[in-house]
Motif scaffolding. Structure first.
Motif, PDB file in Angstrom:
ATOM      1  N   MET A 107       3.255 -38.349  29.278  1.00 54.50           N
ATOM      2  CA  MET A 107       3.594 -37.849  30.592  1.00 54.50           C
ATOM      3  C   MET A 107       4.862 -38.495  31.166  1.00 54.50           C
ATOM      4  O   MET A 107       5.741 -37.809  31.677  1.00 54.50           O
ATOM      5  CB  MET A 107       2.415 -38.108  31.527  1.00 54.50           C
ATOM      6  CG  MET A 107       2.588 -37.467  32.884  1.00 54.50           C
ATOM      7  SD  MET A 107       1.108 -37.764  33.857  1.00 54.50           S
ATOM      8  CE  MET A 107       0.882 -36.160  34.587  1.00 54.50           C
ATOM      9  N   PRO A 153       2.225 -29.144  44.509  1.00 48.91           N
ATOM     10  CA  PRO A 153       3.178 -29.828  43.618  1.00 48.91           C
ATOM     11  C   PRO A 153       3.070 -29.222  42.213  1.00 48.91           C
ATOM     12  O   PRO A 153       1.992 -28.746  41.832  1.00 48.91           O
ATOM     13  CB  PRO A 153       2.682 -31.278  43.598  1.00 48.91           C
ATOM     14  CG  PRO A 153       1.754 -31.413  44.745  1.00 48.91           C
ATOM     15  CD  PRO A 153       1.192 -30.049  45.021  1.00 48.91           C
ATOM     16  N   VAL A 208       2.297 -29.431  38.590  1.00 47.12           N
ATOM     17  CA  VAL A 208       1.401 -30.386  37.927  1.00 47.12           C
ATOM     18  C   VAL A 208       1.796 -30.552  36.465  1.00 47.12           C
ATOM     19  O   VAL A 208       2.029 -29.574  35.753  1.00 47.12           O
ATOM     20  CB  VAL A 208      -0.063 -29.912  38.036  1.00 47.12           C
ATOM     21  CG1 VAL A 208      -0.982 -30.834  37.246  1.00 47.12           C
ATOM     22  CG2 VAL A 208      -0.486 -29.871  39.495  1.00 47.12           C
ATOM     23  N   ARG A 209       1.862 -31.806  36.031  1.00 43.61           N
ATOM     24  CA  ARG A 209       2.114 -32.101  34.616  1.00 43.61           C
ATOM     25  C   ARG A 209       0.794 -32.347  33.903  1.00 43.61           C
ATOM     26  O   ARG A 209       0.071 -33.279  34.248  1.00 43.61           O
ATOM     27  CB  ARG A 209       2.968 -33.366  34.480  1.00 43.61           C
ATOM     28  CG  ARG A 209       4.414 -33.190  34.842  1.00 43.61           C
ATOM     29  CD  ARG A 209       5.141 -34.518  34.787  1.00 43.61           C
ATOM     30  NE  ARG A 209       4.757 -35.410  35.864  1.00 43.61           N
ATOM     31  CZ  ARG A 209       4.983 -36.718  35.872  1.00 43.61           C
ATOM     32  NH1 ARG A 209       5.563 -37.307  34.851  1.00 43.61           N
ATOM     33  NH2 ARG A 209       4.629 -37.454  36.901  1.00 43.61           N
ATOM     34  N   GLU A 218      -1.409 -38.560  27.339  1.00 45.85           N
ATOM     35  CA  GLU A 218      -1.643 -39.813  28.049  1.00 45.85           C
ATOM     36  C   GLU A 218      -0.531 -40.799  27.682  1.00 45.85           C
ATOM     37  O   GLU A 218       0.040 -40.725  26.589  1.00 45.85           O
ATOM     38  CB  GLU A 218      -3.004 -40.408  27.650  1.00 45.85           C
ATOM     39  CG  GLU A 218      -4.196 -39.500  27.935  1.00 45.85           C
ATOM     40  CD  GLU A 218      -4.520 -39.374  29.425  1.00 45.85           C
ATOM     41  OE1 GLU A 218      -3.902 -40.088  30.242  1.00 45.85           O
ATOM     42  OE2 GLU A 218      -5.387 -38.540  29.772  1.00 45.85           O
ATOM     43  N   PHE A 270      -9.301 -28.890  29.547  1.00 45.98           N
ATOM     44  CA  PHE A 270      -8.673 -29.646  30.636  1.00 45.98           C
ATOM     45  C   PHE A 270      -7.642 -28.789  31.376  1.00 45.98           C
ATOM     46  O   PHE A 270      -7.543 -28.815  32.606  1.00 45.98           O
ATOM     47  CB  PHE A 270      -8.049 -30.938  30.088  1.00 45.98           C
ATOM     48  CG  PHE A 270      -7.509 -31.845  31.154  1.00 45.98           C
ATOM     49  CD1 PHE A 270      -8.327 -32.258  32.212  1.00 45.98           C
ATOM     50  CD2 PHE A 270      -6.189 -32.279  31.125  1.00 45.98           C
ATOM     51  CE1 PHE A 270      -7.831 -33.093  33.214  1.00 45.98           C
ATOM     52  CE2 PHE A 270      -5.689 -33.118  32.120  1.00 45.98           C
ATOM     53  CZ  PHE A 270      -6.517 -33.524  33.168  1.00 45.98           C
ATOM     54  N   VAL A 301      -7.751 -27.959  35.351  1.00 39.32           N
ATOM     55  CA  VAL A 301      -6.656 -28.257  36.284  1.00 39.32           C
ATOM     56  C   VAL A 301      -6.241 -26.991  37.038  1.00 39.32           C
ATOM     57  O   VAL A 301      -6.013 -27.027  38.257  1.00 39.32           O
ATOM     58  CB  VAL A 301      -5.454 -28.888  35.538  1.00 39.32           C
ATOM     59  CG1 VAL A 301      -4.256 -29.025  36.463  1.00 39.32           C
ATOM     60  CG2 VAL A 301      -5.832 -30.247  34.955  1.00 39.32           C
ATOM     61  N   MET A 328      -8.651 -26.449  39.746  1.00 41.20           N
ATOM     62  CA  MET A 328      -8.420 -27.390  40.856  1.00 41.20           C
ATOM     63  C   MET A 328      -7.270 -26.897  41.726  1.00 41.20           C
ATOM     64  O   MET A 328      -7.322 -26.977  42.950  1.00 41.20           O
ATOM     65  CB  MET A 328      -8.052 -28.776  40.306  1.00 41.20           C
ATOM     66  CG  MET A 328      -9.203 -29.624  39.814  1.00 41.20           C
ATOM     67  SD  MET A 328      -8.552 -31.308  39.506  1.00 41.20           S
ATOM     68  CE  MET A 328      -8.701 -31.441  37.762  1.00 41.20           C
ATOM     69  N   ARG A 381      -5.719 -37.346  34.135  1.00 46.58           N
ATOM     70  CA  ARG A 381      -6.722 -36.708  35.008  1.00 46.58           C
ATOM     71  C   ARG A 381      -6.739 -37.349  36.404  1.00 46.58           C
ATOM     72  O   ARG A 381      -6.730 -36.646  37.416  1.00 46.58           O
ATOM     73  CB  ARG A 381      -8.113 -36.817  34.371  1.00 46.58           C
ATOM     74  CG  ARG A 381      -9.254 -36.430  35.319  1.00 46.58           C
ATOM     75  CD  ARG A 381     -10.612 -36.646  34.677  1.00 46.58           C
ATOM     76  NE  ARG A 381     -10.829 -35.733  33.562  1.00 46.58           N
ATOM     77  CZ  ARG A 381     -11.255 -34.477  33.700  1.00 46.58           C
ATOM     78  NH1 ARG A 381     -11.511 -33.992  34.895  1.00 46.58           N
ATOM     79  NH2 ARG A 381     -11.431 -33.726  32.643  1.00 46.58           N
ATOM     80  N   ARG A 390      -4.418 -38.970  37.938  1.00 44.86           N
ATOM     81  CA  ARG A 390      -3.198 -38.634  38.684  1.00 44.86           C
ATOM     82  C   ARG A 390      -3.290 -37.229  39.267  1.00 44.86           C
ATOM     83  O   ARG A 390      -2.973 -37.014  40.431  1.00 44.86           O
ATOM     84  CB  ARG A 390      -1.993 -38.659  37.747  1.00 44.86           C
ATOM     85  CG  ARG A 390      -1.492 -40.040  37.483  1.00 44.86           C
ATOM     86  CD  ARG A 390      -0.095 -39.935  36.924  1.00 44.86           C
ATOM     87  NE  ARG A 390      -0.081 -40.609  35.634  1.00 44.86           N
ATOM     88  CZ  ARG A 390       1.031 -40.879  34.956  1.00 44.86           C
ATOM     89  NH1 ARG A 390       2.189 -40.527  35.429  1.00 44.86           N
ATOM     90  NH2 ARG A 390       0.974 -41.497  33.811  1.00 44.86           N
ATOM     91  N   ILE A 391      -3.710 -36.277  38.429  1.00 49.29           N
ATOM     92  CA  ILE A 391      -3.742 -34.882  38.886  1.00 49.29           C
ATOM     93  C   ILE A 391      -4.759 -34.723  40.008  1.00 49.29           C
ATOM     94  O   ILE A 391      -4.489 -34.073  41.019  1.00 49.29           O
ATOM     95  CB  ILE A 391      -4.057 -33.936  37.699  1.00 49.29           C
ATOM     96  CG1 ILE A 391      -2.893 -33.956  36.706  1.00 49.29           C
ATOM     97  CG2 ILE A 391      -4.333 -32.526  38.189  1.00 49.29           C
ATOM     98  CD1 ILE A 391      -3.136 -33.162  35.431  1.00 49.29           C
ATOM     99  N   GLU A 392      -5.925 -35.339  39.849  1.00 48.58           N
ATOM    100  CA  GLU A 392      -6.960 -35.215  40.893  1.00 48.58           C
ATOM    101  C   GLU A 392      -6.460 -35.786  42.216  1.00 48.58           C
ATOM    102  O   GLU A 392      -6.692 -35.206  43.281  1.00 48.58           O
ATOM    103  CB  GLU A 392      -8.242 -35.935  40.443  1.00 48.58           C
ATOM    104  CG  GLU A 392      -9.008 -35.114  39.409  1.00 48.58           C
ATOM    105  CD  GLU A 392     -10.218 -35.830  38.815  1.00 48.58           C
ATOM    106  OE1 GLU A 392     -10.976 -35.180  38.075  1.00 48.58           O
ATOM    107  OE2 GLU A 392     -10.396 -37.042  39.090  1.00 48.58           O
ATOM    108  N   ILE A 423      -3.310 -36.112  43.227  1.00 48.68           N
ATOM    109  CA  ILE A 423      -2.230 -35.280  43.770  1.00 48.68           C
ATOM    110  C   ILE A 423      -2.791 -34.012  44.412  1.00 48.68           C
ATOM    111  O   ILE A 423      -2.415 -33.644  45.529  1.00 48.68           O
ATOM    112  CB  ILE A 423      -1.229 -34.910  42.647  1.00 48.68           C
ATOM    113  CG1 ILE A 423      -0.441 -36.150  42.221  1.00 48.68           C
ATOM    114  CG2 ILE A 423      -0.285 -33.813  43.088  1.00 48.68           C
ATOM    115  CD1 ILE A 423       0.181 -36.032  40.848  1.00 48.68           C
TER     116      ILE A 423
END
Lengths: 325, 345
Positions: free
Chosen positions: A265, A288, A290-291, A295, A315, A319, A322, B335, B337-339, B341
């Protein structure tokens, strides 16, 4: 139209290019008699001979350096680096020589060479054989960077790369070699440097490349079926040049974007893309950018840890949910 | 029970050298079995069958405190420096119970406690570290030596020559050990170099250099004794050991690039069988005693598979550990970080 594999399409591209142009030579470790560590160059030495399909000692720096010189002297070399992880050993020849020769010497000469290599996870190959190092290349002005995700592009993108006037690093994914697909070698491919919209969608735009493109497409299917979410999916195909013109209208319409990359990342390809989208589409964004990326860790040999070191389709799906909650 | 810290010593006679070579051979055979049973982490398993004399002969003259690095085909060397074969096998299976907790695997096994500075998957990647270890020994006035083990393939890498020059220039307690098994992956040595007399390169840099026949473990051990003693006294050395890689490059490679006749002839250069025959013919050991020794080793190595298979998978929480020192913060998971943000939106 033929049914082939990613590997077969790459081999076909090399074969066609070698038949068309005497100047094309392949050089690298095990590319000849062995047929390539992943079998891409199998049989080419029989068809084109040892002077054009050249087995080298294990000397990565000199393989790339010799390709630079060969390109300057009129050949069209396709050097093979068995694993992208070995790029560190070649970095001077690639970043200080190949990338800078045209500019340093005031445009007198270019270095029309290809460095074919492969990267990525999926084989429990450990920390020094599983990386995604495209950011090293993308961070170096003067180098072009192509990363095919499909059987079609394994052929057409390689053929296009071999016609470029400047050095191209062409990174395949070890997890895609056996992927099957249809190939029409006479079809007009998407132009060099153009991204391809693999799927339309107005809720969120997923920008990806290489193997993660397939994870993004799988996620988009799930999102449509289970949540009625329409995700657009873009295959970048080349990371230098970047085709932002294709991405912009999709992001402006959806207002949400996610970038998916197997590379780590921090300071990676995903970071560059996210910054670019944010800068250029700022007024249109609801969230924003999202990236979803690898890891910030090395890759373990343990299959369990390896799998979760990079984005999974599950995943990516999560995301997107979310983002749209 | 597997045997920990079992290693040959400088007083080892042929029976002991044989026993350690047999342990290496049997361990490698069990690695093959682990793969066939689908229990190895991947297929990048590089067996050192045929090269046992190099590992055992050289290591028999290493001492506590000496350090070494190996290439990707390093199981035998590590075992000959006293590794626990069960923890090695567990690492090869990618288990938490392995030497590196499932993070390294076959190509990256190490135990700093035994002086193993690391196995490497980059050809030549481990060579220069012995120059650094030699500097540390010199500056710390320690009577230790550092050995780099690598294959003939690594002689194509420039870093070997840079390292040999530095070692010679600074008269470091260092030895370069080239295990010439004739093949770098699928490329035979004569297809990769115009001058296969590898020790001549080392001589050109000012190292004490020899080539020995790997068929005879005692010859390897004698040469190692002399060269390592010299290296300890500041005369860096190079030893090439001629042997034959019995199997393919990695576990899946059936070596179609070499003729069956060549393979059969190569496998006649079997240092384990040679030592066994010598022991029997010279009357040092009876065949029945050797059979009993082999059976005991087979039992020991069988147990390594059980240990590996029954070990736990690494815990997911271990994924972010050891990128940095334990007192430092671990990298933040994607994960998390994304959560964070998206929660702000």
């Amino acid at each position: 139209m033929i049914e082939t594999t990613y590997r077969g399409a790459l081999r076909q591209a090399l074969t066609d290019a070698m038949q068309e142009n005497e100047a094309v030579v392949i050089m690298g470790e095990e590319v000849g008699r062995y047929g390539g560590a992943y079998g891409v160059t199998k049989g080419l030495i029989d068809e084109f001979g040892e002077d054009r399909v050249i087995d080298t000692p294990i000397s990565e720096a000199a393989i790339v350096g010799a390709a630079v010189g060969a390109a300057m002297a009129g050949l069209r070399p396709v050097a093979e680096l068995m694993y992208v992880d070995f790029i560190g050993m070649t970095m001077d020849q690639l970043a200080n020589q190949a990338a800078k020769i045209r500019y340093m010497f005031g445009g007198q000469i270019g270095v029309p060479m290809i460095l074919r290599t492969q990267g990525g996870t999926g084989r429990s190959a450990g920390a020094q054989h599983s990386q995604s190092l495209e950011a090293y290349v993308m961070h170096t002005p003067g180098l072009r960077l192509a990363m095919p995700a499909t059987v079609e592009d394994a052929y057409h993108l390689l053929r296009q790369a071999m016609k470029q006037p400047d050095p191209v690093v062409f990174i395949e994914h070890k997890g895609l070699y056996t992927m099957k697909g249809e190939l029409d070698t006479s079809a007009e491919p998407a132009a060099w440097g153009k991204a391809r919209v693999m799927r339309e969608g107005s809720d969120v735009v997923i920008v990806s490349y290489s193997r993660q493109l397939h994870h993004a497409l799988a996620a988009a299917d799930t999102l449509e079926k289970e949540n009625g979410i329409q995700a657009a999916v873009v295959d970048l195909r080349t990371l230098n040049p970047i085709d932002f013109a294709t991405i912009r209208p999709l992001v402006e319409q959806a207002g949400r974007a996610m970038v998916v990359s197997e590379g780590v990342m921090t300071a990676g390809v995903a970071a560059e893309l996210a910054a670019r989208i944010t800068e250029e589409c700022f007024d249109y964004l609801e969230d924003p950018v999202v990236r979803v990326a690898g890891e910030d860790i090395p890759i373990s040999v343990s299959p369990l840890l390896e799998k979760h070191s990079v984005p999974t389709p599950e995943f990516i799906t999560e995301v997107a949910r979310m983002m749209l909650k | 029970m597997t045997e920990k810290n079992s290693m040959p010593g400088s007083n080892s006679g042929l029976p002991d050298l044989y026993r350690h070579m047999r342990r290496v051979r049997t361990f490698e055979e069990r690695v093959g079995e682990l793969f066939v049973r689908g229990k190895s982490a991947g297929s990048m398993l590089h067996l050192s069958v045929g090269e046992e004399s190099a590992a055992v002969g050289v290591c028999s003259h290493m001492h506590d405190g000496d350090t070494f690095t190996t290439h990707h085909r390093g199981h035998g060397i590590f075992l000959a420096r006293g590794a626990d074969p069960a923890r090695m096998m567990a690492e090869i299976a990618g288990k938490e119970t392995g030497y590196c907790h499932g993070k390294g695997g076959s190509m990256h096994i190490a135990d700093m406690g035994l002086g193993h500075l690391g196995a490497n998957a980059i050809v030549g990647g481990g060579i220069p570290a012995v120059v650094g270890a030699g500097l540390a020994a010199r500056n710390g006035k320690k009577d230790v030596v550092s050995l780099a083990f690598f294959g003939d393939g690594a002689t194509g890498q420039g870093i070997l020559y840079e390292s040999m020059n530095m070692a010679a220039l600074w008269r470091l307690p260092v030895m370069f050990v080239c295990i010439n098994n004739q093949y770098g992956m699928g490329t035979r040595i004569d297809q990769a170099t115009a001058n296969p007399r590898l020790h001549e390169r080392a001589e050109a840099f000012g190292l004490v250099a020899r080539t020995v026949d790997g068929l005879e473990v005692e010859e390897v051990a004698d040469a190692a004794a002399e060269l390592i003693a010299g290296a300890r006294a500041g005369k860096p050395a190079f030893l090439a050991i001629e042997c034959y890689r019995f199997y393919g490059h990695a576990r899946k490679d059936k070596s179609p690039y070499r003729a069956e006749a060549e393979e059969a002839e190569g496998r006649n250069k079997d240092p384990v069988l040679r030592a066994r025959t010598k022991l029997i013919e010279s009357g040092i050991m009876a065949e029945t005693d050797l059979d009993a020794m082999d059976a005991e080793i087979a039992q020991e190595m069988d147990a390594t598979i059980d240990f590996a298979v029954s070990g736990n998978e690494p815990q997911m929480s271990s994924m972010f550990r050891d990128v940095y020192a334990p007192e430092e913060a671990e990298p933040e998971p994607v994960r998390t970080r994304i959560e964070r943000i998206l929660a702000r939106q």
